[in-house]
Design an enzyme around this catalytic site. Structure first.
Site, mmCIF file in Angstrom:
data_model
loop_
_atom_site.group_PDB
_atom_site.id
_atom_site.type_symbol
_atom_site.label_atom_id
_atom_site.label_comp_id
_atom_site.label_asym_id
_atom_site.label_seq_id
_atom_site.Cartn_x
_atom_site.Cartn_y
_atom_site.Cartn_z
ATOM 1 N N CYS A 189 1.139 -1.811 -0.290
ATOM 2 C CA CYS A 189 -0.398 -0.277 -0.088
ATOM 3 C C CYS A 189 1.219 1.242 -0.058
ATOM 4 O O CYS A 189 0.396 2.328 -0.957
ATOM 5 C CB CYS A 189 -1.121 0.205 1.208
ATOM 6 S SG CYS A 189 -1.923 1.460 1.118
ATOM 7 N N CYS A 191 -2.120 1.752 -2.947
ATOM 8 C CA CYS A 191 -2.409 2.216 -2.865
ATOM 9 C C CYS A 191 -1.969 4.253 -3.480
ATOM 10 O O CYS A 191 -2.464 4.897 -3.426
ATOM 11 C CB CYS A 191 -3.445 3.120 -1.576
ATOM 12 S SG CYS A 191 -3.736 0.353 -0.929
ATOM 13 N N LYS A 240 -0.444 5.140 -6.426
ATOM 14 C CA LYS A 240 -0.918 5.049 -7.109
ATOM 15 C C LYS A 240 -2.047 6.384 -7.076
ATOM 16 O O LYS A 240 -2.543 6.716 -7.904
ATOM 17 C CB LYS A 240 -2.090 3.964 -7.149
ATOM 18 C CG LYS A 240 -2.935 3.332 -7.923
ATOM 19 C CD LYS A 240 -4.740 4.095 -7.550
ATOM 20 C CE LYS A 240 -4.653 3.267 -6.639
ATOM 21 N NZ LYS A 240 -5.407 2.242 -6.303
ATOM 22 N N TYR A 293 -8.007 -3.720 -11.515
ATOM 23 C CA TYR A 293 -8.377 -2.054 -11.036
ATOM 24 C C TYR A 293 -6.848 -1.968 -11.146
ATOM 25 O O TYR A 293 -6.641 -0.589 -11.062
ATOM 26 C CB TYR A 293 -9.197 -2.283 -9.867
ATOM 27 C CG TYR A 293 -7.907 -2.388 -8.646
ATOM 28 C CD1 TYR A 293 -8.473 -3.623 -8.096
ATOM 29 C CD2 TYR A 293 -6.959 -2.151 -7.947
ATOM 30 C CE1 TYR A 293 -7.901 -4.497 -7.424
ATOM 31 C CE2 TYR A 293 -6.719 -2.648 -6.736
ATOM 32 C CZ TYR A 293 -6.653 -3.911 -6.127
ATOM 33 O OH TYR A 293 -5.873 -4.229 -5.710
ATOM 34 N N GLU A 324 -6.462 1.381 -13.289
ATOM 35 C CA GLU A 324 -5.764 2.989 -12.938
ATOM 36 C C GLU A 324 -4.477 3.020 -13.154
ATOM 37 O O GLU A 324 -4.372 4.220 -13.558
ATOM 38 C CB GLU A 324 -5.550 2.892 -10.979
ATOM 39 C CG GLU A 324 -7.046 1.995 -10.548
ATOM 40 C CD GLU A 324 -6.820 1.665 -8.797
ATOM 41 O OE1 GLU A 324 -5.504 1.303 -8.537
ATOM 42 O OE2 GLU A 324 -8.009 1.868 -8.201
ATOM 43 N N HIS A 382 -26.956 20.001 -1.451
ATOM 44 C CA HIS A 382 -27.101 20.999 -3.280
ATOM 45 C C HIS A 382 -26.207 21.804 -3.251
ATOM 46 O O HIS A 382 -25.920 22.755 -2.555
ATOM 47 C CB HIS A 382 -28.517 21.245 -3.652
ATOM 48 C CG HIS A 382 -27.954 21.887 -5.304
ATOM 49 N ND1 HIS A 382 -28.780 20.729 -5.874
ATOM 50 C CD2 HIS A 382 -28.854 22.744 -5.290
ATOM 51 C CE1 HIS A 382 -28.991 21.688 -6.937
ATOM 52 N NE2 HIS A 382 -28.815 22.776 -6.723
ATOM 53 N N GLU A 384 -25.478 13.951 -4.018
ATOM 54 C CA GLU A 384 -27.005 14.285 -3.657
ATOM 55 C C GLU A 384 -27.848 13.731 -4.646
ATOM 56 O O GLU A 384 -29.096 12.525 -4.854
ATOM 57 C CB GLU A 384 -27.728 15.794 -3.723
ATOM 58 C CG GLU A 384 -27.111 16.330 -5.529
ATOM 59 C CD GLU A 384 -28.031 17.757 -5.446
ATOM 60 O OE1 GLU A 384 -28.881 18.218 -4.261
ATOM 61 O OE2 GLU A 384 -27.985 18.425 -5.834
#
Lengths: 200, 513
Positions: free
Chosen positions: B84, B89, B92, B219, B223, B488, B493
């Site tokens: 990681c 992670c 990346k 992924y 990625e 908003h 939302e």
């Protein structure tokens, strides 16, 4: 307001408290464990040459691994007579520490007082402090040396000296830690710090 | 448990004694301190291993953590922190951010920013900055281990049958294996190992990888291809069958559609055959187009293999001590409490069979394991309802079941899928295409319509999904979602406003404000 890189986001308050104490003066509480470590290191490194042939000789210990005493005694630091200090003929006032042996020879066993600059290439404030330190050391015209330690290359050494945040500067004389500070200091404060180390 | 005393039940090979040909089976080396009565020895200093060891130390246990990074084929090495921190992670996400900023710069002009000339990206500047940050994290971990009094050793841990047989009943402490995994090389493809790189290398390159072929559709592949395209490099993704296996396939399709629209080339249904290095230094890749059956060829500066990850169990010598592995995957078979087939030996994180390969689950599982071993809790790790996000150029966040999985478990007639195509407000002025910005809420049909899965593609998908994951954990229903008033104007939302079901066949495009 300066910020310094230490990889930790928590415990900042705790650390700042420690720095406040070490600002311009060094907390006596921390000296003892470090001094102890230095003493062990001195004795340890004197017998390091014996230990370097350890892997080859260990083959004879495979059968005796059950008995605890023999391997233990081999690995514990031996008490021997300190060898004579190497004559320092190096001209560099400011240098990068190469390894543990280099550190022992040029810092711990140095006849002159030494400033140890613990820094990292990812540390922004270190890049600001670095040149200021060089300037302050140069002003002393050879009365003090500066050893630069990149903590990524010499992580164990940095951890051993209790470095957590960088830049950390330790003032050493005769192998003993006299003073230290963490973070950036301005030129005036640095001059005063270095002068104190030189003993003016 | 009786005291093991000084007898070594775990033999360690000092990494820097490589010049000395010590046969692993017959030699042991003591810890320098001379004693070996640790309550816990953690093998692996990654996300899981560090969390477990620090937690155990905090609970008063005597802990040692062993971390060793076998250099990649290309020779890439890194410090403590595991995949990681060093090759996953963290770098990346930073490079993904670099790519997003490139897109933002293009949008900026529409928002009035006067940008004088064409924008270009310098790999070395980005790589150095990313690598420096990773180094600061390595340091931070070392300091934390020191502070928490966890013994750290930069060595490989290898199980030694000789001792295990004789001394196992005398074992005082526990051993935890958290060695994770490494990228696989397709060794059957000529030239793959010599000329290709993996995710272990890409983040540590000093020079730009140039025109890159990314093989794989995980992924990791998407990625990497995503940020490489984003920083201006000509990138091709070679996919054998489907993208993002295991994820909701409709969402996976939206992710790849967006990537194609934004400049990443895709070579579908293609299988690489060989990689050769030409005299000019470029790599020539030959592959078979499975649709036509014909071979194709092209040249690239770099070939990045992202064809899966293999667990780090080979050098541990686990079979010698009887730890059972899954024959196919090579991962360690673990029970719900992370125990293995051998008492006192536990395993968790990527190395565990059937476990999600994620940092947060490894960290949580590690902490709970430490607490259980210290006798402070009986709580087991809950691996359900784990939210995740794929950081492709159009990010995809999800929690719960995919639509396919929900159908398979409950039956198509027992689920109701609500969906919406929305347009992020920020895309409007920037005149960006938002065709793949989409939301899907998979619910149980009837009753309170319990949410089974939630899917979102759009900017900041990770940030959006995290909050909804908590609702999911609390057993949110569609009613809860509809009762929630949206903030908003945001993309998030739109999740609270979802009301068109797939079953109705109505147009799911959100209109107006």
């Amino acid at each position: 307001m300066w910020a310094f890189y230490n990889g930790r986001t928590q415990a900042r308050g705790k650390r700042e408290g420690r720095e406040a104490k070490s600002h311009g003066g060094y907390s006596k509480k921390k000296l003892n464990p470090m001094a102890h470590r230095l003493l062990v290191r001195r004795i340890w490194t004197l017998s390091v040459k014996d230990l370097r042939c350890l892997p080859a000789s260990l083959s004879s210990f495979s059968t005796s691994l059950r008995s605890s005493t023999t391997p233990l005694s081999l690995l514990s630091p031996k008490r021997t007579l300190p060898r004579s200090l190497p004559h320092t003929s190096r001209r560099e006032v400011s240098f990068n520490v190469q390894d543990h042996e280099d550190f022992t020879e040029r810092v711990i066993n140095s006849e002159l007082p030494v400033l140890i600059d613990f820094h990292a290439q990812w540390c922004g404030p270190c890049k600001i402090l670095g040149p200021r330190l060089e300037k302050a050391v140069a002003k002393q015209k050879g009365k003090v040396h500066m050893a630069k330690v990149d903590i990524d290359d010499h992580t164990d050494l940095a951890i051993e000296y209790g470095v957590s945040a960088v830049p950390t500067v330790i003032a050493m004389r005769g192998g003993d830690v006299i003073d230290q500070f963490v973070g950036i200091k301005d030129d005036e404060a640095l001059d005063s710090f270095v002068s104190k180390l030189v003993g003016q | 448990m009786s005291n093991l005393g000084h007898t070594c039940w775990l033999c360690l090979l000092w990494s820097h004694y490589q010049h000395c040909p010590i046969e692993i089976e017959w030699h042991g080396i003591w810890f320098v301190t001379g004693t070996f009565d640790y309550d816990l020895v953690v093998i692996g200093g990654g996300s899981g291993g560090l969390a477990c060891s620090k937690e155990a130390a905090q609970l008063g246990q005597k802990v040692a953590v062993l971390d060793y990074v076998e250099p990649s084929v290309k020779g890439t090495k890194w410090g403590i922190g595991g995949t990681c921190v060093n090759v996953g992670c963290i770098p990346k996400k930073l490079m993904h951010q670099a790519a997003l900023l490139g897109t933002a710069l293009k949008d900026a002009q529409k928002y009035g920013w006067q940008i004088p000339g064409p924008i270009s990206h310098d790999w070395s500047t980005m790589a150095e900055a990313v690598q420096n940050h990773v180094r600061s994290l390595n340091w931070g971990h070392r300091v934390q281990l020191q502070d928490k009094e966890v013994k750290y050793l930069n060595v490989k841990g290898i199980f030694f049958l000789f001792f295990m047989n004789c001394c196992f009943t005398q074992l005082k402490g526990n051993i935890v294996i958290a060695t994770g995994g490494r990228p696989k090389y397709p060794t059957h493809i000529p030239g793959a190992v010599e000329h290709g790189i993996t995710s272990d290398d890409i983040f540590w390159l000093k020079e730009s990888p140039g025109k890159t072929l990314v093989v794989g559709a995980s992924y990791v592949a998407l990625e990497c291809a995503g940020f490489l395209t984003g920083i201006g490099l000509e990138t091709t993704v070679m996919v054998r069958s489907i993208p993002l296996r295991g994820f909701d396939q409709q969402m996976a399709g939206l992710v790849t559609d967006y990537m194609e629209a934004y400049g990443t080339k895709f070579s579908w249904r293609s299988v690489p055959k060989s990689v050769d290095k030409l005299s000019s230094g470029v790599l020539q890749v030959t592959w078979t187009d499975e649709q036509t059956g014909k071979d194709q060829r092209d040249t690239f500066d770099s070939v990045l293999w992202a064809v899966g990850r293999a667990p780090e169990t080979k050098t541990l010598g686990l079979e010698k001590v009887g730890v059972k592995l899954n024959k196919e995957s090579g991962k360690i078979l673990v029970a719900a409490d992370e125990s293995t087939s051998v008492p006192n030996i536990y395993a968790f994180g990527d190395i565990g069979e059937g476990r999600p390969e994620l940092t947060p689950t490894a960290i949580k599982a590690g902490k709970l394991l430490a607490r259980r071993l210290a006798g402070r809790t009986n709580e087991l790790m809950n691996y359900d309802n784990v939210a995740t996000t794929v950081f492709t150029p159009l990010e995809y966040g999800c929690v719960g079941l995919s639509e396919e999985e929900a159908e398979s478990r409950h039956g198509k007639d027992s689920i109701e899928v609500y969906h919406a195509f929305y347009k992020p407000l920020e895309f409007t002025v920037a005149e960006r295409d938002a065709s793949q910005c989409y939301i899907k809420v998979v619910c149980k049909r009837g009753g309170d319509q319990r949410i089974l899965g939630l899917h979102f593609t759009g900017p900041n998908a990770g940030e959006v999904t995290q909050g909804f994951a908590m609702g999911f954990q609390c057993g949110a229903t569609l009613t809860h979602l509809k009762e929630t008033v949206g903030i908003h104007p945001t993309c998030a939302e739109e999740l609270t406003k979802v009301n068109v079901s797939k079953r109705s066949g109505l147009d799911a495009t959100v209109t107006g404000c």
